[in-house]
Design a protein around this motif. Structure first.
Motif, PDB file in Angstrom:
ATOM      1  N   PHE A  61       1.028   4.047  -2.875  1.00 23.25           N
ATOM      2  CA  PHE A  61       0.710   5.428  -2.513  1.00 23.25           C
ATOM      3  C   PHE A  61       1.845   6.371  -2.915  1.00 23.25           C
ATOM      4  O   PHE A  61       1.601   7.442  -3.465  1.00 23.25           O
ATOM      5  CB  PHE A  61       0.435   5.528  -1.005  1.00 23.25           C
ATOM      6  CG  PHE A  61       0.226   6.932  -0.537  1.00 23.25           C
ATOM      7  CD1 PHE A  61      -0.947   7.611  -0.816  1.00 23.25           C
ATOM      8  CD2 PHE A  61       1.205   7.591   0.185  1.00 23.25           C
ATOM      9  CE1 PHE A  61      -1.143   8.918  -0.394  1.00 23.25           C
ATOM     10  CE2 PHE A  61       1.025   8.887   0.619  1.00 23.25           C
ATOM     11  CZ  PHE A  61      -0.153   9.554   0.326  1.00 23.25           C
ATOM     12  N   LYS A  87      -6.287   7.113   0.673  1.00 22.68           N
ATOM     13  CA  LYS A  87      -5.248   6.086   0.684  1.00 22.68           C
ATOM     14  C   LYS A  87      -4.266   6.310   1.831  1.00 22.68           C
ATOM     15  O   LYS A  87      -3.859   5.359   2.504  1.00 22.68           O
ATOM     16  CB  LYS A  87      -4.524   6.050  -0.660  1.00 22.68           C
ATOM     17  CG  LYS A  87      -5.403   5.505  -1.761  1.00 22.68           C
ATOM     18  CD  LYS A  87      -4.721   5.478  -3.102  1.00 22.68           C
ATOM     19  CE  LYS A  87      -5.714   4.931  -4.131  1.00 22.68           C
ATOM     20  NZ  LYS A  87      -5.124   4.746  -5.435  1.00 22.68           N
ATOM     21  N   LEU A 138       0.823  -1.214   0.000  1.00 21.59           N
ATOM     22  CA  LEU A 138       0.000   0.000   0.000  1.00 21.59           C
ATOM     23  C   LEU A 138       0.855   1.261   0.000  1.00 21.59           C
ATOM     24  O   LEU A 138       0.572   2.212  -0.727  1.00 21.59           O
ATOM     25  CB  LEU A 138      -0.923   0.024   1.219  1.00 21.59           C
ATOM     26  CG  LEU A 138      -2.166  -0.847   1.184  1.00 21.59           C
ATOM     27  CD1 LEU A 138      -2.863  -0.833   2.541  1.00 21.59           C
ATOM     28  CD2 LEU A 138      -3.111  -0.384   0.096  1.00 21.59           C
TER      29      LEU A 138
END
Length: 114
Positions: free
Chosen positions: A13, A95, A9
């Motif tokens: 990002f 996010k 993640l």
């Protein structure tokens, strides 16, 4: 090595943030700040996986958490001054918020499992 959702993640990002701000002209210092804080999140999460001790692991995650808060600040600022479209900033903020919540849970779990 097993998959690490948080590393994935944070990498995603970072890449997305870099791509979204690369076209901003005339504000090098501000763009540099958001690039540094956004990429530092993932760098510290990655480094935490190679920590020398539990306290070192927690410390690296706490640094990543602080960087996520800083990145949220820059995203909000970029949205307010229209360097990023509101929808783009909102997507990145969501996010970043997801990463922040996972970091908080991970830090709490690590502290409770000392």
């Amino acid at each position: 090595m097993k998959d690490n959702v948080l590393i994935d993640l944070s990498m995603s990002f970072s890449v997305e943030t870099l791509k979204k701000v690369e076209g901003i002209k005339g504000h090098y210092a501000l763009v540099n700040q958001i690039e540094r804080s956004a990429t530092s999140i993932g760098a510290n999460i990655h480094e935490a996986n190679y920590a020398q001790s539990k306290p070192d692991f927690i410390s690296k995650l706490q640094i990543a958490l602080k960087e996520s808060y800083e990145t949220e600040y820059w995203l909000k600022l970029f949205s307010k001054v229209n360097y990023l479209e509101a929808s783009t900033a909102k997507e990145l903020l969501n996010k970043c918020g997801t990463i922040r919540r996972i970091l908080i849970a991970s830090i709490n779990t690590a502290k409770n499992n000392k």
